[in-house]
Each structure stands twice: as C-alpha cells, then as structure tokens.
Design a protein around this motif. Structure first.
Motif, PDB file in Angstrom:
ATOM      1  N   LYS A  10      62.067  38.899  22.091  1.00  0.00           N
ATOM      2  CA  LYS A  10      62.370  39.373  23.453  1.00  0.00           C
ATOM      3  C   LYS A  10      61.086  39.714  24.212  1.00  0.00           C
ATOM      4  O   LYS A  10      60.878  39.259  25.337  1.00  0.00           O
ATOM      5  CB  LYS A  10      63.251  40.629  23.372  1.00  0.00           C
ATOM      6  N   MET A  11      60.225  40.512  23.588  1.00  0.00           N
ATOM      7  CA  MET A  11      59.026  40.972  24.285  1.00  0.00           C
ATOM      8  C   MET A  11      57.989  39.854  24.403  1.00  0.00           C
ATOM      9  O   MET A  11      57.378  39.675  25.451  1.00  0.00           O
ATOM     10  CB  MET A  11      58.412  42.161  23.552  1.00  0.00           C
ATOM     11  N   ASP A  34      56.154  31.535  15.680  1.00  0.00           N
ATOM     12  CA  ASP A  34      57.286  32.378  15.280  1.00  0.00           C
ATOM     13  C   ASP A  34      58.048  31.566  14.238  1.00  0.00           C
ATOM     14  O   ASP A  34      58.236  30.351  14.421  1.00  0.00           O
ATOM     15  CB  ASP A  34      58.157  32.638  16.524  1.00  0.00           C
ATOM     16  N   ASN A  55      51.097  30.819  12.250  1.00  0.00           N
ATOM     17  CA  ASN A  55      50.335  31.797  13.031  1.00  0.00           C
ATOM     18  C   ASN A  55      48.862  31.419  13.174  1.00  0.00           C
ATOM     19  O   ASN A  55      48.254  31.662  14.210  1.00  0.00           O
ATOM     20  CB  ASN A  55      50.425  33.182  12.377  1.00  0.00           C
ATOM     21  N   VAL A  69      55.221  41.055  17.030  1.00  0.00           N
ATOM     22  CA  VAL A  69      56.200  41.058  15.931  1.00  0.00           C
ATOM     23  C   VAL A  69      56.653  42.497  15.681  1.00  0.00           C
ATOM     24  O   VAL A  69      56.038  43.450  16.164  1.00  0.00           O
ATOM     25  CB  VAL A  69      55.604  40.471  14.626  1.00  0.00           C
ATOM     26  N   ILE A  93      51.600  44.888  20.884  1.00  0.00           N
ATOM     27  CA  ILE A  93      52.697  45.691  21.459  1.00  0.00           C
ATOM     28  C   ILE A  93      53.570  46.241  20.325  1.00  0.00           C
ATOM     29  O   ILE A  93      54.689  46.678  20.546  1.00  0.00           O
ATOM     30  CB  ILE A  93      53.540  44.873  22.456  1.00  0.00           C
ATOM     31  N   ALA A  95      55.258  48.552  17.919  1.00  0.00           N
ATOM     32  CA  ALA A  95      55.548  49.989  18.001  1.00  0.00           C
ATOM     33  C   ALA A  95      54.926  50.726  16.815  1.00  0.00           C
ATOM     34  O   ALA A  95      55.011  50.271  15.678  1.00  0.00           O
ATOM     35  CB  ALA A  95      57.058  50.221  18.017  1.00  0.00           C
ATOM     36  N   PRO A 117      55.032  48.509  26.067  1.00  0.00           N
ATOM     37  CA  PRO A 117      55.866  48.181  27.227  1.00  0.00           C
ATOM     38  C   PRO A 117      57.292  48.687  26.989  1.00  0.00           C
ATOM     39  O   PRO A 117      57.578  49.250  25.926  1.00  0.00           O
ATOM     40  CB  PRO A 117      55.841  46.644  27.232  1.00  0.00           C
ATOM     41  N   THR A 119      61.715  47.555  27.775  1.00  0.00           N
ATOM     42  CA  THR A 119      62.492  46.320  28.011  1.00  0.00           C
ATOM     43  C   THR A 119      62.667  45.949  29.490  1.00  0.00           C
ATOM     44  O   THR A 119      62.837  44.762  29.767  1.00  0.00           O
ATOM     45  CB  THR A 119      63.874  46.340  27.328  1.00  0.00           C
TER      46      THR A 119
HETATM   47  N1  LIG Z   1      62.226  45.816  22.484  1.00  0.00           N
HETATM   48  C1  LIG Z   1      61.605  46.884  22.967  1.00  0.00           C
HETATM   49  O1  LIG Z   1      62.141  47.699  23.710  1.00  0.00           O
HETATM   50  C2  LIG Z   1      60.161  47.122  22.658  1.00  0.00           C
HETATM   51  C3  LIG Z   1      59.407  47.957  23.492  1.00  0.00           C
HETATM   52  C4  LIG Z   1      58.060  48.127  23.209  1.00  0.00           C
HETATM   53  C5  LIG Z   1      57.493  47.517  22.120  1.00  0.00           C
HETATM   54  N2  LIG Z   1      58.264  46.756  21.320  1.00  0.00           N
HETATM   55  C6  LIG Z   1      57.631  46.172  20.170  1.00  0.00           C
HETATM   56  O2  LIG Z   1      57.448  44.808  20.414  1.00  0.00           O
HETATM   57  C7  LIG Z   1      57.491  44.124  19.178  1.00  0.00           C
HETATM   58  C8  LIG Z   1      58.461  42.961  19.325  1.00  0.00           C
HETATM   59  O3  LIG Z   1      59.743  43.483  19.664  1.00  0.00           O
HETATM   60  P1  LIG Z   1      60.916  42.524  20.148  1.00  0.00           P
HETATM   61  O4  LIG Z   1      61.979  43.416  20.681  1.00  0.00           O
HETATM   62  O5  LIG Z   1      60.360  41.440  20.997  1.00  0.00           O
HETATM   63  O6  LIG Z   1      61.355  41.979  18.716  1.00  0.00           O
HETATM   64  P2  LIG Z   1      62.030  40.593  18.376  1.00  0.00           P
HETATM   65  O7  LIG Z   1      62.858  40.109  19.511  1.00  0.00           O
HETATM   66  O8  LIG Z   1      62.659  40.759  17.024  1.00  0.00           O
HETATM   67  O9  LIG Z   1      60.764  39.633  18.267  1.00  0.00           O
HETATM   68  C9  LIG Z   1      59.883  39.586  17.178  1.00  0.00           C
HETATM   69  C10 LIG Z   1      59.680  38.109  16.849  1.00  0.00           C
HETATM   70  O10 LIG Z   1      58.633  37.960  15.888  1.00  0.00           O
HETATM   71  C11 LIG Z   1      59.056  37.020  14.919  1.00  0.00           C
HETATM   72  N3  LIG Z   1      58.344  37.179  13.645  1.00  0.00           N
HETATM   73  C12 LIG Z   1      58.729  37.875  12.536  1.00  0.00           C
HETATM   74  N4  LIG Z   1      57.813  37.761  11.550  1.00  0.00           N
HETATM   75  C13 LIG Z   1      56.814  36.977  12.037  1.00  0.00           C
HETATM   76  C14 LIG Z   1      55.587  36.503  11.503  1.00  0.00           C
HETATM   77  N5  LIG Z   1      55.170  36.837  10.274  1.00  0.00           N
HETATM   78  N6  LIG Z   1      54.815  35.725  12.294  1.00  0.00           N
HETATM   79  C15 LIG Z   1      55.189  35.404  13.543  1.00  0.00           C
HETATM   80  N7  LIG Z   1      56.337  35.822  14.103  1.00  0.00           N
HETATM   81  C16 LIG Z   1      57.148  36.610  13.372  1.00  0.00           C
HETATM   82  C17 LIG Z   1      60.523  37.307  14.777  1.00  0.00           C
HETATM   83  O11 LIG Z   1      61.156  36.244  14.134  1.00  0.00           O
HETATM   84  P3  LIG Z   1      62.437  36.591  13.206  1.00  0.00           P
HETATM   85  O12 LIG Z   1      63.554  36.856  14.148  1.00  0.00           O
HETATM   86  O13 LIG Z   1      62.586  35.365  12.382  1.00  0.00           O
HETATM   87  O14 LIG Z   1      62.090  37.805  12.398  1.00  0.00           O
HETATM   88  C18 LIG Z   1      60.944  37.492  16.239  1.00  0.00           C
HETATM   89  O15 LIG Z   1      61.240  36.268  16.868  1.00  0.00           O
HETATM   90  C19 LIG Z   1      57.913  45.135  18.113  1.00  0.00           C
HETATM   91  O16 LIG Z   1      56.800  45.578  17.370  1.00  0.00           O
HETATM   92  C20 LIG Z   1      58.462  46.267  18.894  1.00  0.00           C
HETATM   93  O17 LIG Z   1      58.234  47.479  18.233  1.00  0.00           O
HETATM   94  C21 LIG Z   1      59.562  46.507  21.586  1.00  0.00           C
END
Ligand SMILES: NC(=O)c1ccc[n+]([C@@H]2O[C@H](COP(=O)([O-])OP(=O)(O)OC[C@H]3O[C@@H](n4cnc5c(N)ncnc54)[C@H](OP(=O)(O)O)[C@@H]3O)[C@@H](O)[C@H]2O)c1
Length: 266
Positions: A10-11, A34, A55, A69, A93, A95, A117, A119
C-alpha cells in the motif's frame, strides 16, 4: 536519478505514484521489487516501472532506495540486498525501526532518512514526519521532503520523537475510523438510516478538523458548541463518564510502546 523501491504494498505503491506524478524521475529510472510482483520491464499496473522479485536488482543502480516492507520482513530484505549496498541514500518508512537498527543491517556507510507517513498519503492528504542521521546532506533532505510533499504535509522531527509520531499520526487514522464508525452507530441508535449516519459522521469529523485548522484551541471550539443545559453538554458528559479522553490517550501510549518493542526486537 535512479530509484529502487523495496516492497510495493500500500505505502510503497503510494510513494511510487507520488514520485512519478511529481516528475522527480521517469518510470524507466525506477525498479520496484516485491515477492508478489511479476517480472516486467514496464509494468502498466505500477506506473510503467520495472517490477521484479529480486531486491538486489532494485538497488543495484539506484541512487535512492525506498524501504517499504513490514518491520518483520526487513531482516530478510536487508540480507538479500546487502552485497549491493554502496553509497545509496535510503529512505525507510518501516514502522518502529530506528536508524541505528537499520544501519546494523545496511552497514555504517548507509545514509538514512526515516519517514513515518500515514495512509491518507494514498489520497495526497497524508502527513509524513522525517528524521535523519548525521550523514544525510541538506540536498538529500530537500529531495526526500519534496517526494513526501507530493503526498500531503511534511514535518521534520528529532528521531527520538518517532515512536510518538508513529503512535499519533501513523496509527491515528485507524482511531478516527473507529470514531466515525461509532458516531454512525450512535446515529443509527437515534433512528437515522445507516448511510445518512455515516455521511454525517464523516462530514462532522472533516468539518471539525477544518475548524481546528483555523487556529483556535480545540477546548475553546468545544465550549462554543456546548450551551448551558443543551444537547452537546449532555453528550460531552456521557463521553467523560465513559472514559473517551483517556481511551484515546491510552491508545497513543500503547502504540508508542509497541513501536519501541519493534525496534527492541532488532
Ligand atoms: N499502512 C500504514 O498506515 C503505514 C503508515 C506508516 C508506515 N507504514 C510502514 O510502511 C511499511 C509498509 O506498510 P504497508 O502498509 O505498505 O504494508 P504492505 O501493504 O504489506 O506492503 C509491504 C510489501 O512488502 C512486501 N515484502 C515482504 N517481504 C519483502 C522482502 N523481503 N522484499 C521485498 N518486499 C517484501 C510485501 O509482500 P508480501 O505481501 O508478499 O509480504 C508487501 O507487498 C511498514 O513497515 C509499515 O510499518 C505503514
């Protein structure tokens, strides 16, 4: 400039759109990796950038690497690209993970800007907090600030404030969604149709935030709506009796504690 994005969830994909939309670099200069992505030289689903599962391919020629991630996935992601870490600028980014913990895996030479950031960046109405290490230059910082300005507001903070930022603005949208849902439930209880109740709840939160933005203290705005023996003061008394304030304070405290635990685990 060439950019690598590790994790296109998502991010990661919101950032990708921000970068392409602001014209910072063209899609041909971006590689995103990814495990779920198909191998494509130009993936139309992701702004025409190259997508892959590897990667190290994403960071190989990159000047800027975005780490997007989940915290639990960082260790394996870092291991898979360690041999390609040179003098890239890293934007994380992730957390909870501190700059010191990121450096443990990326090496002492990595220049790191940590960003939290939220959402609403998905609709360009987010807020992103930036903290950075001493190896980051003014121009690195300006570059990254400009990327996140495409997605909403930007604030600069000391890194020690990041757990609090994560707990408030990072996790905060979820608290507000619960607030909107609960207000709508109250409206339904008072006899409103569900659709109307949800619309009124959403517009009320939006409008109230706009009033706070004008600069008055929230307590002053609250006092302006609460007339003696009126409906609002009756509602406010019920909120106090049910611990609304302390529930929100505790939510932020618990999330900050959890952010700290994520880093302690590294
Ligand atoms: N969502 C929020 O509100 C928010 C706000 C601020 C910060 N964040 C941070 O932003 C980061 C991403 O969050 P998100 O909500 O975007 O999560 P997400 O949608 O789950 O995205 C993470 C992506 O990384 C992939 N991934 C997993 N292992 C990997 C690897 N070894 N190499 C490359 N890619 C890999 C995942 O694939 P799989 O699905 O196959 O695991 C997924 O597509 C997190 O650390 C989170 O803490 C999120």
């Amino acid at each position: 400039m060439k950019i690598g994005i590790i994790g296109l969830g998502k991010m990661g994909s919101a950032l990708l759109r921000g970068i392409v939309n602001c014209g910072l670099c063209c899609p041909a200069d971006i590689v995103a990796s990814d495990p779920l992505l198909p191998e494509r030289d130009s993936n139309p689903e992701y702004c025409g950038v190259r997508t892959c599962k590897d990667n190290s391919a994403a960071i190989k020629d990159a000047d800027l690497v975005i780490l997007a991630v989940k915290p639990q996935a960082f260790q394996s992601a870092a291991a898979s690209m360690a041999h390609q870490v040179k003098d890239q600028l890293f934007v994380s980014i992730i957390a909870g993970l501190s700059i010191a913990s990121l450096k443990k895996r990326l090496g002492p030479k990595a220049r790191i800007i940590r960003v939290m950031p939220n959402t609403p960046v998905l609709i360009q109405q987010g807020v992103s907090a930036l903290a950075w290490d001493s190896m980051v230059s003014e121009s690195d910082l300006e570059l990254v600030k400009n990327i996140f300005l495409q997605l909403g507001e930007v604030v600069k903070v000391e890194e020690k404030l990041m757990d609090g930022v994560t707990a408030l603005s990072g996790s905060g949208p979820a608290y507000v969604y619960v607030l909107i849902e609960a207000l709508a439930d109250g409206g339904v209880l008072a006899g409103l149709p569900r659709d109307l109740a949800q619309q009124l709840a959403m517009l009320t939160v939006q409008g109230a935030a706009g009033m706070v933005e004008l600069g008055k203290h929230p307590a002053e705005l609250k006092d302006m709506v609460a007339s003696p023996a009126g409906t609002t003061i009756a509602g406010l008394a019920a909120l106090e009796a049910n611990g609304f304030r302390s529930a929100l304070i505790e939510a932020v405290r618990a999330a900050a504690q959890r952010a700290k635990e994520l880093d302690d685990a590294y």
